[in-house]
Design an enzyme around this catalytic site. Structure first.
Site, PDB file in Angstrom:
ATOM      1  N   GLU A  43       7.127   1.188   9.101  1.00  0.00           N
ATOM      2  CA  GLU A  43       6.874   0.157   8.090  1.00  0.00           C
ATOM      3  C   GLU A  43       8.079   0.077   7.168  1.00  0.00           C
ATOM      4  O   GLU A  43       8.467   1.089   6.580  1.00  0.00           O
ATOM      5  CB  GLU A  43       5.673   0.523   7.220  1.00  0.00           C
ATOM      6  CG  GLU A  43       4.321   0.344   7.829  1.00  0.00           C
ATOM      7  CD  GLU A  43       3.246   0.893   6.896  1.00  0.00           C
ATOM      8  OE1 GLU A  43       3.393   0.749   5.660  1.00  0.00           O
ATOM      9  OE2 GLU A  43       2.288   1.480   7.407  1.00  0.00           O
ATOM     10  N   ASP A  99       1.213   1.387  -5.646  1.00  0.00           N
ATOM     11  CA  ASP A  99       2.101   2.494  -5.301  1.00  0.00           C
ATOM     12  C   ASP A  99       2.286   3.458  -6.461  1.00  0.00           C
ATOM     13  O   ASP A  99       2.297   3.075  -7.629  1.00  0.00           O
ATOM     14  CB  ASP A  99       3.459   1.952  -4.847  1.00  0.00           C
ATOM     15  CG  ASP A  99       3.363   1.218  -3.532  1.00  0.00           C
ATOM     16  OD1 ASP A  99       2.935   1.856  -2.556  1.00  0.00           O
ATOM     17  OD2 ASP A  99       3.695   0.027  -3.468  1.00  0.00           O
TER      18      ASP A  99
END
Length: 259
Positions: free
Chosen positions: A46, A57
Site C-alpha cells: 500500500e 492515523d
C-alpha cells in the site's frame, strides 16, 4: 485478472501487506522503497498518498505525511513516480489515502491514471460505502480498479455482508477502534471480533491492520485472517535507517521468518 485477486487465489494465507508513505523520507524514495519491499518478500504493498489531515492515523504516519508534503509530494508527482513501474514490479500495488485529493484530481482521471501506471486497487477509508456504490463503482469497474473497504469491531453484520457482496480482492479488517500504530498485542475483544467475522463465511479474504508490527503479531493475525498489514512499524524502519534496502530486507525477513 486483477493482481490482488490472483494473489489470494494462489497464496491464500500469511500474506504480508506493507504500507509506506509516498515521498518519505525523501521525495524520490517511493520507487526505491517499493522495489525493496518486493525484493524483500512482501506480498502486496500500500502506498500512502500524503494528506494534511490524516485523522485515522497515529503520530508516526502523521509525521510521515507532513514530511512528504513538505518534500513536495502530490498526487500528480506520485503518478509520475509510478510510471513504468510494471517493468520491474510484479506484486499487487494499492494506493491508500483520503477522498479529498482524489476528488480534487477528478475520480475518473484518477482511476485512469491508476490503470495506466499499473495500480491494482484503492483504499479510501473516508469514502462512504453507499456513495461509492451509487456514484463511483462504475468508474472503478471501467478501469479495473478494486475498491477495498474497511470494517471495524463496530461495523454491523448487515454492513459487513453488504461490503462483502460489493467487494473483490480483500476486506481491510481494522483490529480496533483506534488510530494506526497505537495497539500492542491482540486482546480478547479483538479475538471475539475476528471469530464473529470468520463465522460469517464471507467470500472475500481479510487482512488485519492496526497494531501489527513484528513476527509475533503477524503470526497471530494470520491465525484469524489471510494475512496482515503493517504500517507505522515499517514507517519507523525507513525513518531510522539510511541504508533503506538493507533495513527493509532485514525487517521483512524478521516478520516473515520461517513462513
Amino acid at each position: 485478472m486483477n493482481r490482488i485477486v490472483s494473489l489470494f487465489q494462489h497464496h491464500p494465507s500469511h500474506n504480508l501487506n506493507v504500507y509506506f508513505t509516498a515521498g518519505f523520507p525523501k521525495l524520490e524514495d517511493t520507487r526505491r522503497i517499493l522495489k525493496s519491499l518486493q525484493d524483500a518478500g512482501a506480498d502486496l504493498v500500500e502506498i500512502g498518498m500524503p494528506y494534511s489531515d490524516p485523522v485515522a492515523d497515529g503520530e508516526t504516519i502523521q509525521i510521515s505525511n507532513q514530511q512528504a508534503l513538505e518534500n513536495g509530494m502530490s498526487v500528480k508527482k506520485l503518478f509520475d513516480q509510478l510510471r513504468n513501474m510494471r517493468e520491474e514490479i510484479t506484486l499487487p500495488v494499492l494506493l491508500m489515502g483520503y477522498i479529498n485529493p482524489v476528488l480534487q484530481f477528478g475520480v475518473e482521471n484518477f482511476c485512469q491514471q491508476c490503470a495506466e501506471v499499473g495500480v491494482d486497487g484503492l483504499i479510501l477509508p473516508d469514502m462512504p460505502v453507499d456513495e461509492y456504490l451509487e456514484t463511483y463503482k462504475p468508474i472503478f469497474d471501467q478501469y479495473g480498479i478494486l475498491n477495498i473497504f474497511l470494517i471495524t469491531p463496530q461495523t454491523s453484520d448487515k454492513r459487513i455482508r453488504q461490503i462483502d457482496e460489493n467487494s473483490a480482492g480483500f476486506i481491510y479488517m481494522v483490529s480496533s477502534a483506534s488510530v494506526t500504530g497505537s495497539q500492542t498485542g491482540v486482546t480478547h475483544d479483538m479475538e471475539a471480533y475476528f471469530a464473529r467475522v470468520n463465522a460469517m463465511n464471507l467470500r472475500n479474504p481479510r487482512l488485519i491492520g492496526f497494531g501489527i508490527k513484528d513476527h509475533e503479531t503477524f503470526v497471530t493475525a494470520c491465525q484469524h485472517a489471510a494475512g496482515a498489514i503493517i504500517g507505522s512499524a515499517f514507517i519507523r524502519v525507513v525513518q531510522q535507517n539510511e541504508n533503506l534496502e538493507e533495513a527493509i530486507t532485514t525487517y521483512v525477513s524478521s516478520v516473515k521468518q520461517g513462513l
